[in-house]
Write a protein that holds these residues in place. Structure first.
Motif, PDB file in Angstrom:
ATOM      1  N   MET A 159     -26.794  29.470  44.034  1.00  0.00           N
ATOM      2  CA  MET A 159     -26.169  29.321  42.715  1.00  0.00           C
ATOM      3  C   MET A 159     -24.864  28.529  42.798  1.00  0.00           C
ATOM      4  SD  MET A 159     -26.823  32.612  40.353  1.00  0.00           S
ATOM      5  CE  MET A 159     -25.758  33.786  41.133  1.00  0.00           C
ATOM      6  N   LEU A 160     -24.264  28.544  43.977  1.00  0.00           N
ATOM      7  CA  LEU A 160     -22.976  27.849  44.161  1.00  0.00           C
ATOM      8  C   LEU A 160     -23.177  26.327  44.078  1.00  0.00           C
ATOM      9  CD1 LEU A 160     -21.021  28.788  47.417  1.00  0.00           C
ATOM     10  CD2 LEU A 160     -22.041  26.564  47.136  1.00  0.00           C
ATOM     11  N   SER A 161     -22.199  25.627  43.491  1.00  0.00           N
ATOM     12  CA  SER A 161     -22.368  24.186  43.233  1.00  0.00           C
ATOM     13  C   SER A 161     -22.640  23.378  44.498  1.00  0.00           C
ATOM     14  CB  SER A 161     -21.126  23.613  42.538  1.00  0.00           C
ATOM     15  OG  SER A 161     -21.161  23.905  41.174  1.00  0.00           O
TER      16      SER A 161
ATOM     17  N   THR B 235     -18.384  32.160  37.121  1.00  0.00           N
ATOM     18  CA  THR B 235     -17.499  31.878  38.276  1.00  0.00           C
ATOM     19  C   THR B 235     -18.253  31.965  39.596  1.00  0.00           C
ATOM     20  OG1 THR B 235     -15.851  33.189  37.043  1.00  0.00           O
ATOM     21  CG2 THR B 235     -15.249  32.476  39.284  1.00  0.00           C
TER      22      THR B 235
ATOM     23  N   ILE C 259     -19.419  37.860  34.858  1.00  0.00           N
ATOM     24  CA  ILE C 259     -19.854  39.185  34.384  1.00  0.00           C
ATOM     25  C   ILE C 259     -19.945  40.204  35.522  1.00  0.00           C
ATOM     26  CG2 ILE C 259     -22.375  38.870  34.607  1.00  0.00           C
ATOM     27  CD1 ILE C 259     -22.552  40.044  31.709  1.00  0.00           C
TER      28      ILE C 259
ATOM     29  N   LEU D  86     -18.181  40.388  42.376  1.00  0.00           N
ATOM     30  CA  LEU D  86     -17.862  39.060  42.918  1.00  0.00           C
ATOM     31  C   LEU D  86     -16.361  38.774  42.903  1.00  0.00           C
ATOM     32  CD1 LEU D  86     -20.743  37.084  41.167  1.00  0.00           C
ATOM     33  CD2 LEU D  86     -20.588  37.658  43.588  1.00  0.00           C
TER      34      LEU D  86
ATOM     35  N   ASP E  36     -18.629  39.894  29.898  1.00  0.00           N
ATOM     36  CA  ASP E  36     -19.645  39.031  29.298  1.00  0.00           C
ATOM     37  C   ASP E  36     -18.974  37.876  28.549  1.00  0.00           C
ATOM     38  OD1 ASP E  36     -21.697  37.872  27.845  1.00  0.00           O
ATOM     39  OD2 ASP E  36     -22.660  39.788  27.391  1.00  0.00           O
TER      40      ASP E  36
END
Ligand SMILES: C[S@@+](CC[C@H](N)C(=O)[O-])C[C@H]1O[C@@H](n2cnc3c(N)ncnc32)[C@H](O)[C@@H]1O
Length: 211
Positions: A37-39, A64, A88, A92, A115
Motif C-alpha cells: 500500500m505504501l507509495s 497516511t 483510520i 499505525l 475516519d
C-alpha cells in the motif's frame, strides 16, 4: 502495471530514497500486512517533485498508512507549511509518528486518527494540494468533500485509479472498491471545473487541477 524490468531500470536511474524512507519501507515490509500500500520509490519521488514544483503551503493527505507519501509530499512545504494527514487505523500511529520525527518533519505534520469522512469537514483550511489514497469505495465522496477546500489552481492527486487494470472490466457487484474507482474516474472526467490527467504510473495516478 509496468513491466518489472522497466520498473527496475527506472528505479536504477532515479536518485535513491533517503535513508529514512528506506528504513520505513523495510520496517513496513517486515512488520505490517499489505506493505504494498505504501507509495514506494518511483511514486514517492514523483510526489516529492510535484510538491516541490507546486510549493504548497497547505497539503491534505487522506490515508497516511506508515507515512511514506506524507514524508515525500512534505519536501515541498515552506518553513511554516503544514501537511494534514488522516488515518483510520490507530495501530499505525506509532510508525508514522516515529518516521515523521526521523525525517524531521514532525513540526509540519498534523496527524488525525479517525475516519476521513468525518474528519475532513472539521478541518478549516484551504489546500494547495490533496493526495487521496484511502478506501477506494469512497473516492467520489472524498472528492466532493475536499473540492471546495481546494484553492483555484490547486491540485488533487488520487492513487490507484487503474486498480490493477480492473477499470477495464465490468466490476463484480460486490467489488465496492472497483465500482468506487470506476465511478470516481468518470466523475472527474465529466467535471468541467477541472483539468485532469490519468498518469499510468504504478497503479495509476489521477492528477487533477482545479480551474
Ligand atoms: C494505500 S494506504 C495509504 C498509503 C500511503 N498514502 C503511502 O503512500 O505510503 C491507505 C490507508 O488508508 C487508510 N484508510 C482506509 N479507510 C480510511 C478512512 N475512512 N479514513 C482514513 N483512513 C482510511 C488505511 O487504513 C490505509 O492505511
Amino acid at each position: 502495471m509496468i513491466n518489472p524490468d522497466i520498473e527496475s531500470y527506472a528505479e536504477e536511474h532515479s536518485k535513491p530514497e533517503s535513508v529514512v524512507l528506506q528504513k520505513l519501507y523495510r520496517e513496513t515490509n517486515l512488520k505490517l500486512l499489505h506493505p504494498r500500500m505504501l507509495s514506494g520509490h518511483l511514486q514517492g519521488k514523483l510526489l516529492q517533485f510535484i510538491s516541490q514544483m507546486i510549493q504548497p503551503k497547505c497539503i491534505l493527505e487522506i490515508g497516511t498508512f506508515t507515512g511514506y507519501s506524507a514524508i515525500c509530499l512534505a519536501e515541498g512545504l515552506p518553513e511554516k507549511g503544514m501537511i494534514h494527514t488522516i488515518e483510520i487505523d490507530c495501530e499505525l500511529e506509532e510508525y508514522s509518528r516515529k518516521y515523521f520525527k526521523e525525517a524531521s518533519i514532525e513540526g509540519k505534520v498534523k496527524l488525525y486518527i479517525g475516519d476521513a469522512l468525518h474528519i475532513i469537514p472539521t478541518i478549516d483550511e484551504t489546500f494547495d494540494l490533496v493526495f487521496l489514497d484511502a478506501d477506494k469505495k469512497n473516492y467520489t465522496k472524498y472528492y466532493d468533500l475536499v473540492f471546495n477546500k481546494v484553492k483555484k489552481g490547486g491540485f488533487i492527486i488520487a492513487d490507484n485509479v487503474l486498480w490493477s487494470g480492473k477499470v477495464l472490466e465490468k466490476p463484480h457487484p460486490n467489488d465496492r472498491d472497483a465500482i468506487g474507482i470506476i465511478e470516481f474516474n468518470k466523475v472527474v472526467q465529466q467535471d468541467n471545473r477541472v483539468d485532469n490527467l490519468l498518469l499510468p504510473l504504478r497503479d495509476g495516478l489521477m492528477v487533477i487541477r482545479k480551474k
